[in-house]
Motif scaffolding. Sequence first.
Motif, short mmCIF file in Angstrom:
data_model
loop_
_atom_site.label_atom_id
_atom_site.label_comp_id
_atom_site.label_asym_id
_atom_site.label_seq_id
_atom_site.Cartn_x
_atom_site.Cartn_y
_atom_site.Cartn_z
N THR A 173 6.94 -8.29 8.50
CA THR A 173 6.61 -6.87 8.42
C THR A 173 6.29 -6.42 9.83
OG1 THR A 173 4.26 -7.25 8.06
CG2 THR A 173 5.65 -7.11 6.09
N TRP A 174 6.28 -5.12 10.05
CA TRP A 174 5.95 -4.64 11.39
C TRP A 174 5.26 -3.29 11.31
CZ3 TRP A 174 10.74 -5.22 9.34
CH2 TRP A 174 11.54 -4.08 9.21
N ASP A 175 4.81 -2.87 12.46
CA ASP A 175 4.07 -1.62 12.63
C ASP A 175 2.82 -1.64 11.76
OD1 ASP A 175 3.68 0.72 14.01
OD2 ASP A 175 4.92 1.93 12.70
N ASP A 176 2.55 -0.60 10.99
CA ASP A 176 1.30 -0.53 10.22
C ASP A 176 1.49 -0.83 8.73
OD1 ASP A 176 2.72 1.72 9.62
OD2 ASP A 176 1.09 3.13 9.95
N THR A 177 2.56 -1.54 8.38
CA THR A 177 2.83 -1.89 6.98
C THR A 177 1.67 -2.68 6.40
OG1 THR A 177 5.20 -1.92 7.33
CG2 THR A 177 4.38 -3.18 5.46
N ILE A 178 1.27 -2.33 5.19
CA ILE A 178 0.25 -3.09 4.46
C ILE A 178 0.93 -3.67 3.22
CG2 ILE A 178 -1.95 -3.01 3.24
CD1 ILE A 178 -2.66 -0.55 4.98
N SER A 215 0.84 -1.19 0.00
CA SER A 215 0.00 0.00 0.00
C SER A 215 0.88 1.25 0.00
CB SER A 215 -0.89 0.00 1.24
OG SER A 215 -1.56 1.23 1.37
N THR A 238 -0.24 4.01 1.25
CA THR A 238 -0.77 4.86 2.32
C THR A 238 0.02 4.73 3.62
OG1 THR A 238 -2.33 3.17 3.07
CG2 THR A 238 -3.09 4.71 1.36
N LYS A 239 0.87 3.73 3.72
CA LYS A 239 1.67 3.49 4.92
C LYS A 239 3.12 3.25 4.52
CE LYS A 239 -2.03 3.27 7.55
NZ LYS A 239 -2.36 4.28 8.52
N THR A 294 6.48 1.19 4.11
CA THR A 294 6.73 -0.22 3.82
C THR A 294 7.93 -0.68 4.62
OG1 THR A 294 5.83 0.04 1.60
CG2 THR A 294 7.21 -1.89 2.00
#
Length: 122
Positions: A92-97, A67, A69-70, A72
């Motif tokens: 992946t970590w945090d708010d990664t999409i 995404s 929007t966040k 990577t």
Amino acid sequence: MSRFMYALLALCLALAIFTGSTHGGYVCEMGKILLSMNTLGDKKVTFATPFATKPDVSVALAAMEASNTKNTRIRAFAKDIATDGFIAETLTWDDTILYTVAVSWIACGERDRCAGMNHNQQ
């Protein structure tokens, strides 16, 4: 056959022996894994032919769809390396999409000269 052709043939044979392109020796196997957001994490990779000793394995990101929007954030690495395979892990970590990711791998090591041969043949 000319001297040049003999020299070229000898060079090709020497390279094949040095690089392990003949049966046994130091050889490499490679592949690619395609993962989706539902299959991220551990992925077991089994070598076509086991190595004689634990090989050196490298993994790299080959492609990904994420995404915009966040931020990577992704990590790919090999773990639990054995003579018959390894685990490729993608995190992946945090708010990664992340929607899809392709991971390429290469394993290099020694193979038994008789690997893949059927010893029961008569």
